[in-house]
Scaffold this motif. Structure first.
Motif, PDB file in Angstrom:
ATOM      1  N   TYR A 287       3.395  -3.975   6.185  1.00 32.62           N
ATOM      2  CA  TYR A 287       1.935  -4.022   6.590  1.00 32.62           C
ATOM      3  C   TYR A 287       1.147  -4.269   5.439  1.00 32.62           C
ATOM      4  O   TYR A 287       1.259  -3.241   4.663  1.00 32.62           O
TER       5      TYR A 287
ATOM      6  N   LEU B  19       6.512   0.299   7.893  1.00 34.27           N
ATOM      7  CA  LEU B  19       5.184   0.562   7.524  1.00 34.27           C
ATOM      8  C   LEU B  19       5.011  -0.249   6.414  1.00 34.27           C
ATOM      9  O   LEU B  19       4.068  -0.834   6.119  1.00 34.27           O
TER      10      LEU B  19
ATOM     11  N   THR C 102      -4.432  -4.525   6.653  1.00 30.89           N
ATOM     12  CA  THR C 102      -3.988  -4.495   7.726  1.00 30.89           C
ATOM     13  C   THR C 102      -3.904  -2.847   8.057  1.00 30.89           C
ATOM     14  O   THR C 102      -4.350  -2.327   9.106  1.00 30.89           O
ATOM     15  N   GLN C 103      -3.428  -2.040   7.022  1.00 28.04           N
ATOM     16  CA  GLN C 103      -3.527  -0.395   7.221  1.00 28.04           C
ATOM     17  C   GLN C 103      -4.868  -0.022   6.873  1.00 28.04           C
ATOM     18  O   GLN C 103      -5.084   0.791   7.788  1.00 28.04           O
TER      19      GLN C 103
ATOM     20  N   TYR D 210      -1.227   6.592   5.069  1.00 33.94           N
ATOM     21  CA  TYR D 210      -0.313   5.979   5.913  1.00 33.94           C
ATOM     22  C   TYR D 210       1.232   6.386   5.346  1.00 33.94           C
ATOM     23  O   TYR D 210       2.133   7.101   5.941  1.00 33.94           O
ATOM     24  N   SER D 211       1.272   6.136   3.961  1.00 36.58           N
ATOM     25  CA  SER D 211       2.471   6.385   3.248  1.00 36.58           C
ATOM     26  C   SER D 211       2.388   7.952   2.528  1.00 36.58           C
ATOM     27  O   SER D 211       3.243   8.466   2.502  1.00 36.58           O
TER      28      SER D 211
ATOM     29  N   SER E  87      -5.975  -0.591  10.699  1.00 35.27           N
ATOM     30  CA  SER E  87      -5.755   0.082  11.867  1.00 35.27           C
ATOM     31  C   SER E  87      -6.381   0.971  12.409  1.00 35.27           C
ATOM     32  O   SER E  87      -6.672   1.185  13.578  1.00 35.27           O
TER      33      SER E  87
ATOM     34  N   LYS F 132      -4.243   4.758   1.083  1.00 37.54           N
ATOM     35  CA  LYS F 132      -2.828   4.880   1.208  1.00 37.54           C
ATOM     36  C   LYS F 132      -2.356   6.009   1.988  1.00 37.54           C
ATOM     37  O   LYS F 132      -1.418   6.412   1.835  1.00 37.54           O
TER      38      LYS F 132
ATOM     39  N   CYS G 265       0.989  -1.119  -0.196  1.00 32.98           N
ATOM     40  CA  CYS G 265      -0.127  -0.153  -0.113  1.00 32.98           C
ATOM     41  C   CYS G 265       1.026   1.206   0.114  1.00 32.98           C
ATOM     42  O   CYS G 265       1.244   1.901   1.106  1.00 32.98           O
TER      43      CYS G 265
ATOM     44  N   LEU H 110      -0.170   2.585  13.286  1.00 28.78           N
ATOM     45  CA  LEU H 110       0.654   2.680  11.886  1.00 28.78           C
ATOM     46  C   LEU H 110       1.171   4.086  11.876  1.00 28.78           C
ATOM     47  O   LEU H 110       2.514   4.244  11.187  1.00 28.78           O
TER      48      LEU H 110
END
Length: 402
Positions: free
Chosen positions: A205, A202, A209-210, A247-248, A213, A245, A18, A194
């Motif tokens: 995962y 990160l 899962t992301q 978290y990134s 979370s 997307k 992700c 995360l």
């Protein structure tokens, strides 16, 4: 065909990763974040300001909310949908309507800060060494001032909000933060779990899962001072929690630029609460005032199925405040306060445990949780010594291995 159920692709194609990029992903992100909150979806709110629904706890109480289970469930549904697919943040005005409990708690927090400051500089998530931070203010509050703790965490609004997003068995943790004049703004980020991991971790995962979370935590803050806009109340980017997307993406300059150009924040009054998805892009603002110290008790509430950021040892807290819980229940036997307090105080999920020593009862598939025990103790009016002994036994038996 309209109404036909879409069958998931079972071919196994696609990547588990992700990772956002600043091309097509950025355009998708902008479309998501440029939505407008529609008042028709939030009929129990008093207004929508800058894309953030505002709820007035005092007005809802006056309308008879607590006496109508159907309205309570409607409000929970509304808040759940708001956090999941809506703006991702709401303000609860007048969450605390009696300022005495906030003032007493502030005095308690200042005593803790003064004591801990003698131990040297302590880091925080804002500007290390420039602000005041109390880690695990939840536990320290109870030990230092049980009376104020009981009044503070028996607030039925806290229980309603937590239950709306997380369901039963949640675990409350708290960290107090006081941002002094000149305190710098944060960079935009997502929160625990995360959001606190480095890039390398990160990326390991998978996307499922992301996505999951954000459903394991609820973020909140109780204003312990007035927070005019110039004091830097938290900045939010509504709807950004719905971007898979994120978290990134929140670590990329192009996405940070969208945040910096479109964030919103709202002034708060002492006693107000603000709650938001941990996946929402957000950042504390800069305190531009000359004298005002922006004070908040930051709440991080974890699902029964998640790992809290901080460890809470229930036994010494119960030992400190159980007599007060009994008195509260005796004075208000039909009230919501004792139930709300137990939901914050005890562990509501009985696992992991040792099932040889703590087998399920004949009427279920799980042993008693700490909360189950506390409710029994309340109804049977156990003395503090008996409650503490039984809770210690739960901890001892659960920790035993082969």
């Amino acid at each position: 065909m309209q109404g036909e159920t879409k069958i998931p692709d079972a071919s196994g194609r696609g990547t588990r990763q992700c990772i956002a990029n600043d091309g097509e992903d950025l355009a998708t992100f902008e479309r998501i974040c440029f939505q407008k909150a529609d008042p028709i979806h939030y009929p129990l709110s008093s207004s929508i300001v800058r894309n953030v629904p505002i709820y007035d706890a005092a007005a809802l109480e006056c309308s008879g909310l607590w006496a109508c289970e159907e309205r309570i469930q409607s409000l929970k549904d509304e808040l759940y949908n708001l956090l999941q697919t809506g703006p991702g943040v709401f303000v609860l005005k007048h969450m605390y309507q009696h300022m005495e409990v906030i003032d007493e708690t502030n005095e308690c927090f200042q005593t803790i800060i003064d004591h801990e400051s003698r131990g040297g500089q302590r880091g925080d998530h804002f500007s290390a060494g420039k602000n005041d931070r109390i880690w695990n203010s939840f536990g320290k509050h109870c030990i230092a001032d049980p009376d104020a703790f009981v009044e503070y965490y028996s607030n039925p609004w806290l229980a309603l909000v937590c239950d709306s997003w997380l369901g039963p068995g949640y675990r409350v943790t708290a960290q107090t933060n006081i941002v002094k004049p000149g305190g710098a703004a944060q960079v935009p980020h997502r929160d625990y779990h995360l959001g606190f991991q480095g890039d390398k971790i990160l990326m390991q995962y998978p996307i499922a899962t992301q996505r999951a979370s954000q459903f394991l935590t609820l973020q909140g803050a109780i204003a312990h001072s007035d927070m005019p806009e110039e004091s830097g109340p938290t900045r939010f980017l509504p709807f950004s929690q719905t971007y898979d997307k994120g978290y990134s993406a929140v670590r990329l300059d192009a996405f940070k630029k969208v945040f910096e150009e479109h964030w919103v924040s709202l002034p708060l009054e002492k006693g107000d609460g603000v709650f938001f998805s941990p996946a929402l892009f957000h950042a504390a603002g800069e305190n531009l005032t000359q004298q005002l110290q922006r004070s908040a008790n930051l709440l991080q509430i974890s699902s029964a199925f998640g790992k809290p950021m901080e460890t809470i040892d229930t036994v010494p807290l119960v030992e400190c405040c159980w007599d007060l819980v009994l008195s509260m229940h005796a004075e208000r036997p039909e009230g919501l306060e004792a139930k709300a307090l137990i939901a914050a105080l005890g562990e509501g999920y009985p696992f992991p445990t040792n099932l040889d020593l703590r087998p399920p009862g004949p009427d279920g598939m799980a042993p008693k949780s700490e909360q189950d025990l506390l409710h029994q103790a309340l109804s049977e009016r156990w003395a503090t010594e008996m409650v503490v002994e039984r809770m210690k036994q739960i901890k001892h038996d659960s920790a035993m291995s082969l």
